[in-house]
Design a protein around this motif. Sequence first.
Motif, mmCIF file in Angstrom:
data_model
loop_
_atom_site.group_PDB
_atom_site.id
_atom_site.type_symbol
_atom_site.label_atom_id
_atom_site.label_comp_id
_atom_site.label_asym_id
_atom_site.label_seq_id
_atom_site.Cartn_x
_atom_site.Cartn_y
_atom_site.Cartn_z
ATOM 1 N N ALA A 211 0.737 -1.066 -0.089
ATOM 2 C CA ALA A 211 -0.115 0.062 -0.218
ATOM 3 C C ALA A 211 0.838 1.268 -0.211
ATOM 4 C CB ALA A 211 -0.977 0.076 1.362
ATOM 5 N N ILE A 212 0.521 2.218 -0.896
ATOM 6 C CA ILE A 212 1.063 3.586 -0.922
ATOM 7 C C ILE A 212 0.107 4.502 -0.600
ATOM 8 C CG2 ILE A 212 2.225 5.299 -2.246
ATOM 9 C CD1 ILE A 212 3.692 3.032 -3.778
ATOM 10 N N PHE A 213 0.350 5.530 0.212
ATOM 11 C CA PHE A 213 -0.382 6.827 0.616
ATOM 12 C C PHE A 213 -0.044 7.921 0.309
ATOM 13 C CE2 PHE A 213 -0.973 2.919 3.553
ATOM 14 C CZ PHE A 213 -2.364 2.757 3.751
ATOM 15 N N ASP A 214 -0.968 8.466 -0.566
ATOM 16 C CA ASP A 214 -0.203 9.716 -1.412
ATOM 17 C C ASP A 214 -1.102 10.832 -1.383
ATOM 18 O OD1 ASP A 214 0.684 11.748 -3.148
ATOM 19 O OD2 ASP A 214 1.812 9.907 -4.499
ATOM 20 N N SER A 215 -0.861 12.068 -0.803
ATOM 21 C CA SER A 215 -1.552 13.246 -0.583
ATOM 22 C C SER A 215 -1.178 14.355 -1.512
ATOM 23 C CB SER A 215 -1.964 13.670 0.622
ATOM 24 O OG SER A 215 -0.599 14.214 1.422
ATOM 25 N N LEU A 227 3.764 -0.630 -6.806
ATOM 26 C CA LEU A 227 2.857 -1.563 -5.956
ATOM 27 C C LEU A 227 3.393 -3.013 -6.369
ATOM 28 C CD1 LEU A 227 -0.453 0.142 -6.372
ATOM 29 C CD2 LEU A 227 0.888 0.163 -4.370
ATOM 30 N N ALA A 228 3.229 -3.870 -5.328
ATOM 31 C CA ALA A 228 3.315 -5.259 -5.612
ATOM 32 C C ALA A 228 2.005 -5.615 -6.027
ATOM 33 C CB ALA A 228 3.671 -5.873 -4.226
ATOM 34 N N ARG A 229 2.034 -7.004 -6.561
ATOM 35 C CA ARG A 229 0.860 -7.708 -6.716
ATOM 36 C C ARG A 229 -0.211 -7.602 -5.834
ATOM 37 N NH1 ARG A 229 2.383 -12.994 -10.340
ATOM 38 N NH2 ARG A 229 3.558 -11.691 -12.099
ATOM 39 N N GLY A 230 -1.266 -7.134 -5.921
ATOM 40 C CA GLY A 230 -2.217 -6.794 -4.735
ATOM 41 C C GLY A 230 -2.090 -5.493 -4.225
ATOM 42 N N GLY A 231 -1.110 -4.767 -4.563
ATOM 43 C CA GLY A 231 -0.924 -3.665 -3.974
ATOM 44 C C GLY A 231 -2.174 -2.476 -4.093
ATOM 45 N N ARG A 232 -2.387 -1.641 -3.289
ATOM 46 C CA ARG A 232 -3.235 -0.549 -3.266
ATOM 47 C C ARG A 232 -2.613 0.914 -3.397
ATOM 48 N NH1 ARG A 232 -2.512 -4.852 -0.051
ATOM 49 N NH2 ARG A 232 -3.542 -3.956 1.746
ATOM 50 N N LEU A 233 -3.038 1.755 -4.154
ATOM 51 C CA LEU A 233 -2.545 3.250 -4.121
ATOM 52 C C LEU A 233 -3.836 4.002 -3.730
ATOM 53 C CD1 LEU A 233 -0.740 5.520 -4.712
ATOM 54 C CD2 LEU A 233 -1.573 5.513 -7.051
ATOM 55 N N VAL A 234 -3.558 4.460 -2.322
ATOM 56 C CA VAL A 234 -4.518 5.358 -1.703
ATOM 57 C C VAL A 234 -4.087 6.907 -1.813
ATOM 58 C CG1 VAL A 234 -5.760 5.552 0.577
ATOM 59 C CG2 VAL A 234 -4.878 3.276 -0.158
ATOM 60 N N VAL A 235 -5.205 7.435 -2.468
ATOM 61 C CA VAL A 235 -5.090 8.756 -2.558
ATOM 62 C C VAL A 235 -6.017 9.743 -1.945
ATOM 63 C CG1 VAL A 235 -5.269 10.506 -4.397
ATOM 64 C CG2 VAL A 235 -4.816 8.338 -5.176
ATOM 65 N N GLY A 275 -4.538 -1.748 -7.676
ATOM 66 C CA GLY A 275 -5.811 -1.001 -7.490
ATOM 67 C C GLY A 275 -5.413 0.642 -7.115
ATOM 68 N N VAL A 276 -6.539 1.672 -7.284
ATOM 69 C CA VAL A 276 -6.089 2.855 -6.959
ATOM 70 C C VAL A 276 -7.559 3.212 -6.021
ATOM 71 C CG1 VAL A 276 -5.996 5.190 -7.623
ATOM 72 C CG2 VAL A 276 -4.993 3.586 -8.940
ATOM 73 N N ILE A 277 -7.667 3.842 -4.842
ATOM 74 C CA ILE A 277 -8.572 4.102 -4.103
ATOM 75 C C ILE A 277 -8.410 5.539 -3.693
ATOM 76 C CG2 ILE A 277 -9.754 3.453 -2.143
ATOM 77 C CD1 ILE A 277 -8.236 0.581 -1.997
ATOM 78 N N GLY A 278 -9.569 6.249 -3.905
ATOM 79 C CA GLY A 278 -9.544 7.631 -3.280
ATOM 80 C C GLY A 278 -10.470 7.923 -2.397
#
Length: 340
Positions: A211-215, A227-235, A275-278
Amino acid sequence: MRRVLIRRPGGHAALELVSEPDPSPGPGQVCVQVKAAGVNYADCIVRMGYYEAAKGLYPITPGFEFAGVISALGEGAAGFTVGQRVLGISRFGAYASVLCVSPERLWPCPESWTFEQAAAFPAVFLTAHHGLFKAAKVEAGETVLVHSAAGGAGGALLQLARVKGCRVVAVVGASHKSALCRELGADAVIDRSSMDLWGEARRLSPQGYDAIFDSSGLTLKAGFEQLARGGRLVVYGFADLLPRGCDRPNLAKLAWSWLRLPRFSPLDMTASNRGVIGFNVVFLFDRLDWARRAMDDLFGWAAEGRLRHPPLTAFACEDAAKAHAALESGRTTGKLVLVF
């Protein structure tokens, strides 16, 4: 009462301190004598006129979190008593010395906390709680990367990721912020002012990040690729895309920043298992059932000593413009608060 008013969007001079009669609580409301209000980057975006939830509401008083003493109860209000110390959340309006809210938006202030500490707590820790546990659904043993890690939300993310048992890599923009990140639980710190951000990120986690958390907004594409496989980018923000303190922003530069935002393809996300989640936590402040469950978790971990308050910088309410300028400078750590 005194409150900070934005009559129309603009630069720091748009923050005006006005005096008005004290409001009275309506039926079922609680009136709070505010002692301190948290300052968040979202408040600066409200001032600039780019905050979606604030459009059409000007003139507006910014502020999403506060702490103080209950001064009056409206008819039918229950659960609190006059003179009780509380902290709370609001959909705008917290930059005021008196605030009337529903009791569901309030919590008793822990005895050992100062008003400044209490006012600096809810917004950033609710952001971190939702980002980690609802959006990314992190698990123990996963590796996460947190941008702007020495700020309010970033520091909360570091602490809660550690509570969950994650390995945490922090990213900061200046060397003087690294020590704080380690104190808050970071296993490693990347100082992007002196290091190759993504080269160092790959070295620290060759398999990628869960998971990566980015603002910030401008590191999204590169983060997605880490991101690794299954990783989530959280915006949860776009701070680097917006002007800082300008009365008349450069519209061409602003448009160029928006054009640089990546467009994520569902086909690519499916094929790469990433995936990408905002989210915007303020839009969740009406979900008081969620907020109360999250705050129960947070108060419990704080009582156990697993969470600590960030460094605080206090400004008098008449210096709201200085607080915004300091926050926008990128040099601050921890949280800023206004004191009434």
